[in-house]
Design a protein around this motif. Structure first.
Motif, PDB file in Angstrom:
ATOM      1  N   PHE A   1      50.017  74.857 -40.235  1.00  0.00           N
ATOM      2  CA  PHE A   1      50.596  74.565 -39.108  1.00  0.00           C
ATOM      3  C   PHE A   1      51.088  73.227 -38.725  1.00  0.00           C
TER       4      PHE A   1
ATOM      5  N   CYS B   1      46.463  77.452 -33.891  1.00  0.00           N
ATOM      6  CA  CYS B   1      47.000  78.766 -34.893  1.00  0.00           C
ATOM      7  C   CYS B   1      46.534  79.963 -34.038  1.00  0.00           C
ATOM      8  N   ASP B   2      45.243  80.002 -33.763  1.00  0.00           N
ATOM      9  CA  ASP B   2      44.916  81.364 -32.910  1.00  0.00           C
ATOM     10  C   ASP B   2      45.710  81.417 -31.771  1.00  0.00           C
TER      11      ASP B   2
ATOM     12  N   GLN C   1      48.751  82.894 -32.297  1.00  0.00           N
ATOM     13  CA  GLN C   1      48.966  84.228 -33.062  1.00  0.00           C
ATOM     14  C   GLN C   1      48.788  85.041 -31.968  1.00  0.00           C
TER      15      GLN C   1
ATOM     16  N   GLN D   1      45.584  76.834 -43.689  1.00  0.00           N
ATOM     17  CA  GLN D   1      45.897  77.295 -42.591  1.00  0.00           C
ATOM     18  C   GLN D   1      46.559  76.020 -41.606  1.00  0.00           C
TER      19      GLN D   1
ATOM     20  N   MET E   1      54.372  78.292 -36.221  1.00  0.00           N
ATOM     21  CA  MET E   1      53.074  77.417 -36.010  1.00  0.00           C
ATOM     22  C   MET E   1      51.791  78.494 -35.732  1.00  0.00           C
ATOM     23  N   ALA E   2      52.283  79.847 -35.510  1.00  0.00           N
ATOM     24  CA  ALA E   2      51.034  80.766 -35.815  1.00  0.00           C
ATOM     25  C   ALA E   2      50.349  80.739 -37.029  1.00  0.00           C
ATOM     26  N   GLY E   3      50.874  80.178 -38.216  1.00  0.00           N
ATOM     27  CA  GLY E   3      50.514  80.167 -39.534  1.00  0.00           C
ATOM     28  C   GLY E   3      50.569  81.339 -40.300  1.00  0.00           C
TER      29      GLY E   3
END
Length: 321
Positions: free
Chosen positions: A117, A219-220, A223, A113, A130-132
């Motif tokens: 990113f 990433c979080d 998201q 992950q 980029m949220a993966g």
């Protein structure tokens, strides 16, 4: 199941959680390395030990023998990973279709992950990229294909995204499970491998922005943004888009918001880009959206179109694929 520590740990954990009789393992042998065939056969033996049915599919790069029946000459190194991934997921989709499998579990972990990113950051992918990788996505997004009307398309599930590679090594060691190290993972010709080396080196420094934990936090955050945009996109598509399956066209409401401006679905640039991405992916019958630069080009054209005092004629998405 590649035979690496991540996929082997996944096979062990899932077989213990749901029972090995409910599992079906697939190894796609890309044939890039002389030892890959031997390793695939070794994975078969390990799966039998776990009581899991296992299948090997070897890709043929010298003929038209793939499941998509297309010419498969070995691609250039710059596109090798991309095309190999496409063909791997085509085989996975075919297996799911034949055996009625509803969920595909992959061994993607926290390190994967973090690499994703950075890869997408370098490609200027925007919030969505980029949220993966998502915890769950439709298999059709990775391998577009026709599914029978009576069959629900399978989903890809990535249960290990929060697990670091060291934890997966520990599972294999404590349970006495053998694994293979893929030498190609150290080949610095591939961008992902280059980034993996950077992340591994920086992860020793907890303050580094390039360690795994820092990249996962980013990433979080992305998201969260992606989830909100998805909700808005779904709402606008439900109220403003008409999908005609007979002609393969989509009609978007063109009336403004009552204030002389853009239609509601186009008022926010981020939402507008994703609405266009969904519509164009549907029209193109592709599992992936157009490139961000193309979406932004079309989005800007729409913005200019609607902001003119008087407008006439259609706005074309020609060249945006």
């Amino acid at each position: 199941i590649s035979g690496g520590a991540d996929s082997m740990a996944l096979a062990y954990a899932v077989s213990r959680a749901v029972g090995s009789s409910k599992c079906y393992a697939l190894t796609v042998d890309h044939g890039f390395r002389p030892e890959s065939s031997r390793e695939a056969k070794d994975v078969s033996r390990l799966m039998r030990h776990l009581g899991i049915t296992h299948e090997i599919r070897r890709l043929d790069w010298d003929s038209t023998g793939s499941s998509k029946d297309r010419i498969t000459s070995l691609p250039p190194v710059q596109r090798l990973e991309e095309i190999a991934r496409e063909r791997r997921y085509a085989e996975i989709a075919d297996v799911c279709h034949k055996h009625g499998i509803g969920a595909v579990l992959t061994g993607h972990h926290a390190g994967d992950q973090a690499e994703t990113f950075l890869l997408r950051l370098l490609r200027q992918s925007g919030v969505y990229g980029m949220a993966g990788m998502a915890l769950q996505t439709p298999l059709t997004a990775a391998a577009p294909m026709e599914w029978p009307n009576t069959t629900t398309p399978a989903v890809i599930v990535r249960p290990l995204l929060q697990f670091k590679k060291d934890a997966l090594y520990d599972i294999c060691k404590t349970q006495g499970i053998r694994w293979h190290e893929d030498a190609s993972n150290k080949d610095s010709r591939f961008r992902r491998n280059q980034l993996r080396q950077v992340i591994t080196a920086r992860s020793r420094d907890p303050k580094s922005p390039f360690n795994v934990d820092s990249l996962l936090r980013m990433c979080d955050i992305m998201q969260g943004h992606r989830e909100y945009i998805n909700q808005e996109v779904g709402r606008h598509l439900a109220g403003s888009a008409k999908f005609d399956t007979s002609s393969g066209t989509v009609e978007l409401v063109a009336t403004d918001d009552g204030k002389g401006g853009l239609p509601l679905w186009a008022a926010n640039a981020a939402v507008r880009e994703r609405v266009l991405a969904e519509v164009m992916s549907w029209v193109n019958c592709k599992g992936h959206p157009p490139e961000l630069a193309h979406l932004q080009q079309f989005s800007r054209a729409l913005d200019s179109y609607y902001r003119q005092p008087s407008v006439a004629g259609p706005v074309s998405a020609a060249g945006v694929t």
